[in-house]
Write a protein that holds these residues in place. Structure first.
Motif, PDB file in Angstrom:
ATOM      1  N   THR A  64       0.832  -1.206   0.000  1.00 63.78           N
ATOM      2  CA  THR A  64       0.000   0.000   0.000  1.00 63.78           C
ATOM      3  C   THR A  64       0.863   1.251   0.000  1.00 63.78           C
ATOM      4  O   THR A  64       0.603   2.208  -0.733  1.00 63.78           O
ATOM      5  CB  THR A  64      -0.957  -0.029   1.207  1.00 63.78           C
ATOM      6  N   ARG A  65       1.933   1.243   0.773  1.00 65.95           N
ATOM      7  CA  ARG A  65       2.845   2.386   0.810  1.00 65.95           C
ATOM      8  C   ARG A  65       3.558   2.585  -0.529  1.00 65.95           C
ATOM      9  O   ARG A  65       3.710   3.706  -1.000  1.00 65.95           O
ATOM     10  CB  ARG A  65       3.858   2.229   1.938  1.00 65.95           C
ATOM     11  N   ARG A  91      -9.685   2.719   8.040  1.00 67.69           N
ATOM     12  CA  ARG A  91      -9.626   4.133   8.413  1.00 67.69           C
ATOM     13  C   ARG A  91      -8.560   4.360   9.485  1.00 67.69           C
ATOM     14  O   ARG A  91      -7.791   5.311   9.425  1.00 67.69           O
ATOM     15  CB  ARG A  91     -10.998   4.607   8.893  1.00 67.69           C
ATOM     16  N   ARG A  92      -8.506   3.459  10.477  1.00 71.41           N
ATOM     17  CA  ARG A  92      -7.507   3.570  11.547  1.00 71.41           C
ATOM     18  C   ARG A  92      -6.105   3.469  10.956  1.00 71.41           C
ATOM     19  O   ARG A  92      -5.210   4.246  11.300  1.00 71.41           O
ATOM     20  CB  ARG A  92      -7.747   2.472  12.586  1.00 71.41           C
ATOM     21  N   TRP A  93      -5.898   2.515  10.035  1.00 72.36           N
ATOM     22  CA  TRP A  93      -4.591   2.345   9.416  1.00 72.36           C
ATOM     23  C   TRP A  93      -4.212   3.592   8.618  1.00 72.36           C
ATOM     24  O   TRP A  93      -3.090   4.068   8.703  1.00 72.36           O
ATOM     25  CB  TRP A  93      -4.590   1.111   8.504  1.00 72.36           C
ATOM     26  N   CYS A  94      -5.149   4.117   7.847  1.00 76.17           N
ATOM     27  CA  CYS A  94      -4.878   5.318   7.044  1.00 76.17           C
ATOM     28  C   CYS A  94      -4.498   6.505   7.927  1.00 76.17           C
ATOM     29  O   CYS A  94      -3.569   7.247   7.616  1.00 76.17           O
ATOM     30  CB  CYS A  94      -6.085   5.679   6.185  1.00 76.17           C
ATOM     31  N   ALA A  95      -5.205   6.669   9.022  1.00 75.63           N
ATOM     32  CA  ALA A  95      -4.914   7.781   9.930  1.00 75.63           C
ATOM     33  C   ALA A  95      -3.515   7.648  10.525  1.00 75.63           C
ATOM     34  O   ALA A  95      -2.788   8.634  10.658  1.00 75.63           O
ATOM     35  CB  ALA A  95      -5.959   7.839  11.039  1.00 75.63           C
ATOM     36  N   ALA A  96      -3.119   6.436  10.853  1.00 73.84           N
ATOM     37  CA  ALA A  96      -1.804   6.204  11.446  1.00 73.84           C
ATOM     38  C   ALA A  96      -0.680   6.264  10.415  1.00 73.84           C
ATOM     39  O   ALA A  96       0.452   6.608  10.745  1.00 73.84           O
ATOM     40  CB  ALA A  96      -1.784   4.847  12.147  1.00 73.84           C
ATOM     41  N   GLY A  98      -0.491   8.141   7.493  1.00 75.07           N
ATOM     42  CA  GLY A  98      -0.217   9.429   6.885  1.00 75.07           C
ATOM     43  C   GLY A  98      -0.188   9.405   5.370  1.00 75.07           C
ATOM     44  O   GLY A  98       0.309  10.337   4.747  1.00 75.07           O
ATOM     45  N   LEU A  99      -0.718   8.365   4.754  1.00 76.45           N
ATOM     46  CA  LEU A  99      -0.743   8.287   3.292  1.00 76.45           C
ATOM     47  C   LEU A  99      -1.916   9.086   2.753  1.00 76.45           C
ATOM     48  O   LEU A  99      -3.018   9.010   3.271  1.00 76.45           O
ATOM     49  CB  LEU A  99      -0.853   6.836   2.825  1.00 76.45           C
TER      50      LEU A  99
END
Length: 166
Positions: A64-65, A91-96, A98-99
């Protein structure tokens, strides 16, 4: 059908395999706010669709990165990362993380995407790892089904296909 293993164990893959030149099948998945998203929502744009078993694993995180970073070099491309993770976990992963370029989408509800693209691992109710590039005319111009679901895809080949489709 594509033969897929998960940690070297053969999996039963459900759905319809797609190939280069096929019209991209439509699908219905959920965004992080639980709204429905379809292929038509990004019509007339090039899409790089990155499919992962779960955002909470190292290879999926790296994939994903990598595709998020690639948007800068590719340009006018929508990067969609699809898994069966719940939208809340995404959503939690995205928030953590920073992508800011990648859109995470959940196929948890109906397995609509996984079935349409031949990616549902029946034994695990996860999606197999794959990468597709869909051009602005909704034609599949790149399709990679990763035969061992814990391995990385060919990032460079997918990025090149997205550049050419752009």
């Amino acid at each position: 059908m594509v033969a897929i293993t998960f940690k070297e164990k053969p999996m039963t893959v459900l759905g319809n395999e797609v190939k280069i030149g096929d019209k991209a099948p439509d699908f219905k998945v959920l965004a992080n706010d639980l709204s429905e998203v379809t292929l038509a929502d990004s019509k007339n744009r090039v899409r790089l669709i990155s499919v992962i078993p779960s955002i909470d694993t190292g290879v999926c995180d790296a994939q994903t990165r990598k595709f998020n970073e690639a948007v800068g070099e590719v340009g006018n491309v929508d990067v969609l990362t699809i898994s069966v993770d719940l939208p809340f976990a995404q959503r939690r992963w995205c928030a953590a993380s920073g992508l800011d370029h990648v859109k995470t989408l959940s196929d948890h509800k109906d397995l609509s995407f996984g079935t349409a693209y031949g990616l549902v691992l029946e034994e695990l109710r996860l999606l197999a790892r794959a990468v597709f590039v869909v051009d602005s005319n909704d034609t599949i111009v790149h399709a990679e089904y990763v035969s061992e679901a814990t391995n990385h895809p060919d990032y460079e080949q997918a990025i090149e296909a997205a550049k050419k489709a752009n």
